[in-house]
Write a protein that holds these residues in place. Structure first.
Motif, mmCIF file in Angstrom:
data_model
loop_
_atom_site.group_PDB
_atom_site.id
_atom_site.type_symbol
_atom_site.label_atom_id
_atom_site.label_comp_id
_atom_site.label_asym_id
_atom_site.label_seq_id
_atom_site.Cartn_x
_atom_site.Cartn_y
_atom_site.Cartn_z
ATOM 1 N N ARG A 345 0.857 -1.199 0.000
ATOM 2 C CA ARG A 345 0.000 0.000 0.000
ATOM 3 C C ARG A 345 0.889 1.243 0.000
ATOM 4 O O ARG A 345 0.677 2.183 0.753
ATOM 5 C CB ARG A 345 -0.907 -0.015 1.235
ATOM 6 C CG ARG A 345 -1.877 -1.197 1.259
ATOM 7 C CD ARG A 345 -2.455 -1.446 2.648
ATOM 8 N NE ARG A 345 -3.036 -0.242 3.206
ATOM 9 C CZ ARG A 345 -3.301 -0.077 4.506
ATOM 10 N NH1 ARG A 345 -2.999 -1.043 5.358
ATOM 11 N NH2 ARG A 345 -3.839 1.036 4.940
ATOM 12 N N GLU A 348 -0.401 4.998 -0.281
ATOM 13 C CA GLU A 348 -1.375 5.532 0.669
ATOM 14 C C GLU A 348 -0.706 6.484 1.654
ATOM 15 O O GLU A 348 0.442 6.288 2.054
ATOM 16 C CB GLU A 348 -2.062 4.396 1.426
ATOM 17 C CG GLU A 348 -2.900 3.506 0.520
ATOM 18 C CD GLU A 348 -3.673 2.454 1.294
ATOM 19 O OE1 GLU A 348 -3.863 2.624 2.517
ATOM 20 O OE2 GLU A 348 -4.082 1.451 0.669
ATOM 21 N N GLU A 351 -1.294 7.716 8.269
ATOM 22 C CA GLU A 351 -2.413 8.073 9.152
ATOM 23 C C GLU A 351 -2.028 8.074 10.618
ATOM 24 O O GLU A 351 -2.720 8.696 11.437
ATOM 25 C CB GLU A 351 -3.568 7.074 8.974
ATOM 26 C CG GLU A 351 -4.192 7.041 7.594
ATOM 27 C CD GLU A 351 -5.311 6.014 7.531
ATOM 28 O OE1 GLU A 351 -6.178 6.014 8.430
ATOM 29 O OE2 GLU A 351 -5.303 5.202 6.597
ATOM 30 N N PRO A 374 0.372 4.355 6.920
ATOM 31 C CA PRO A 374 -1.080 4.173 6.853
ATOM 32 C C PRO A 374 -1.484 3.190 7.950
ATOM 33 O O PRO A 374 -0.641 2.477 8.509
ATOM 34 C CB PRO A 374 -1.292 3.554 5.459
ATOM 35 C CG PRO A 374 -0.047 3.825 4.705
ATOM 36 C CD PRO A 374 1.059 3.888 5.708
ATOM 37 N N LYS A 375 -2.756 3.107 8.259
ATOM 38 C CA LYS A 375 -3.205 2.172 9.294
ATOM 39 C C LYS A 375 -2.929 0.747 8.824
ATOM 40 O O LYS A 375 -3.494 0.270 7.857
ATOM 41 C CB LYS A 375 -4.693 2.354 9.577
ATOM 42 C CG LYS A 375 -5.164 1.562 10.783
ATOM 43 C CD LYS A 375 -6.626 1.843 11.080
ATOM 44 C CE LYS A 375 -7.053 1.132 12.358
ATOM 45 N NZ LYS A 375 -6.806 -0.301 12.318
#
Length: 443
Positions: A345, A348, A351, A374-375
């Motif tokens: 990912r 992305e 977060e 990211p999460k």
């Protein structure tokens, strides 16, 4: 995000190295997985060779195999015209099994055993780097037993220590390595070596540190070694044919690391050699260097699978991966820092701030503190960059965890160069004494 070599983010938002989507590599080879960008390794090797060729000096670039020693790497070193620095019977055996030319092997180490020396003598290696007075006598005796004369460099500590941006011109006497220049041990070692019938003194070796981002330390070392060479020529009539200036050339691990181009390191060394020997009445010596980390460090990436997580509100969120200090002990040993990305990912946005924990039963098994990601979900892939040097080389079986596989990637091809250890590998050297056998205990 800083990507090294052939690494890029492909149309699927996945990390790609050497033309290979790492999600495919994970499916084929499993995780943790060491991925080596072969093109970048070869590029680094050629940068050193080309920079020395441009200097006009005679030279050898010896890959320091302690950074990453596997047979496939020895083959690449040979193909790129490098010599090879080994420090144990295991590294020597790896080189021999790979068919590396023995005349280009240099044997280092502060405590070479008689068995190791005999193994190297029988192989006919090109040079021993002698570290202390005991070794001088032992090597001469063992070579004499075999009717051989062997080439040697004497390792000296020139009184210069350099690490990243800091260098000093005092101290360095308190080191387990080499003959000290300042207290006269280096000159005494030369005098003693000259009396030994089975040793041929090529010159001297020095090494001033690691992860060096500037050239001043190298210049200072050249000044001191060159002055020593001139004085030995004048006082003892011995001309050094070789000066080995070791390694220590830095790489970029994280933002803020500022290594110089290879050509600048080499240019500073060769210019200093020329300047120091300009008025000497003997030929310029051949220059040897020993890059290890700077040859393979940024070419390596370790791929992990994300597992569990633990969130402590207001304190920290931990993300655990399926490796850790067994495949990368450097953060635990030296507080080394790394950058990483969710490889499946990669496009992305971040977060949250998390810390990457390993799976070993140790509170100190942490790979990265405070990483923006990211999460992350269970099953995501985490790619940690710049793990090509001293990661596989220092890997262990702590907690009886199996060491990862290693793949070389290039032009869309991925080749296994080290198999993942099996559970059978873990116990293959275990022995249960007869007195502990169940049948014996039953009696």
């Amino acid at each position: 995000m800083y990507l090294h070599g052939t690494s890029k983010i492909n149309a699927n938002g996945h990390l790609e190295i050497g033309g290979n989507d790492v999600t495919d590599l994970a499916k084929e080879f499993g995780t943790p997985l060491y991925i080596v960008d072969e093109s970048l390794v070869r590029q680094r090797a050629r940068e050193y060779v080309e920079a020395f060729k441009a200097s006009g000096l005679k030279f050898q670039v010896a890959y320091a195999s302690k950074a990453f020693s596997v047979m496939a790497m020895c083959v690449i070193a040979e193909q790129e015209g490098l010599s090879l620095d080994v420090v144990s019977d295991g590294e020597l055996f790896t080189a021999l099994q790979a068919g590396f030319p023995v005349e280009r092997i240099h044997f280092h180490g502060n405590n070479k055993t008689p068995d190791e020396i005999n193994m190297a003598l029988d192989a006919g290696i090109g040079c021993f780097v002698v570290d202390n007075f005991d070794e001088l006598a032992l090597l001469n005796a063992l070579a004499g037993d075999k009717g051989k004369k062997v080439n040697v460099l004497l390792r000296i500590t020139p009184g210069v220590e350099a690490h990243t941006h800091d260098y000093i011109s005092t101290g360095q006497q308190d080191s387990k390595f080499g003959f000290d220049l300042g207290n006269g041990a280096a000159k005494q070692a030369i005098e003693e070596a000259m009396k030994l019938d089975n040793l041929v003194i090529l010159g001297v070796h020095s090494h001033i540190g690691s992860q060096i981002f500037e050239v001043e330390g190298f210049r200072m070392a050249v000044d001191k070694v060159a002055q020593f060479a001139v004085s030995i020529r004048a006082e003892l009539g011995l001309t050094f044919k070789v000066i080995n200036l070791g390694g220590g050339f830095g790489i970029r691990y994280v933002e803020g690391d500022t290594p110089l181009p290879v050509s600048e390191y080499v240019g500073a060394i060769t210019d200093a050699i020329k300047a120091n020997f300009a008025n000497a009445e003997f030929p310029l010596p051949e220059i040897w260097v020993e890059p290890g980390r700077s040859m393979v460090g940024d070419a390596g990436t370790t791929l992990y699978t994300v597992g569990t997580s633990k969130n402590i509100p207001g304190v920290r969120k931990y993300i655990a991966v399926d490796g850790g200090m067994t495949d990368n002990p450097r953060p635990a040993l030296y507080q080394s820092r790394y950058e990483a990305v969710l490889a499946n990912r990669a496009n992305e946005a971040a977060e949250e701030t998390v810390s990457i924990a390993g799976k070993c039963c140790e509170s100190g098994d942490m790979l990265i503190w405070d990483l923006e990601l990211p999460k992350a979900d269970n099953g995501d892939l985490l790619a940690v960059f710049c793990t090509g040097a001293y990661n596989y080389a220092m890997a262990s079986n702590y907690n009886r965890i199996r060491r990862p596989a290693v793949v070389f990637v290039k032009d869309g091809q991925a080749d296994l160069v080290v198999k993942r250890e099996s559970l059978d590998n873990i116990v293959c050297n275990d022995v249960i004494p007869a007195r502990l056998q169940k049948s014996t205990l039953a009696k």
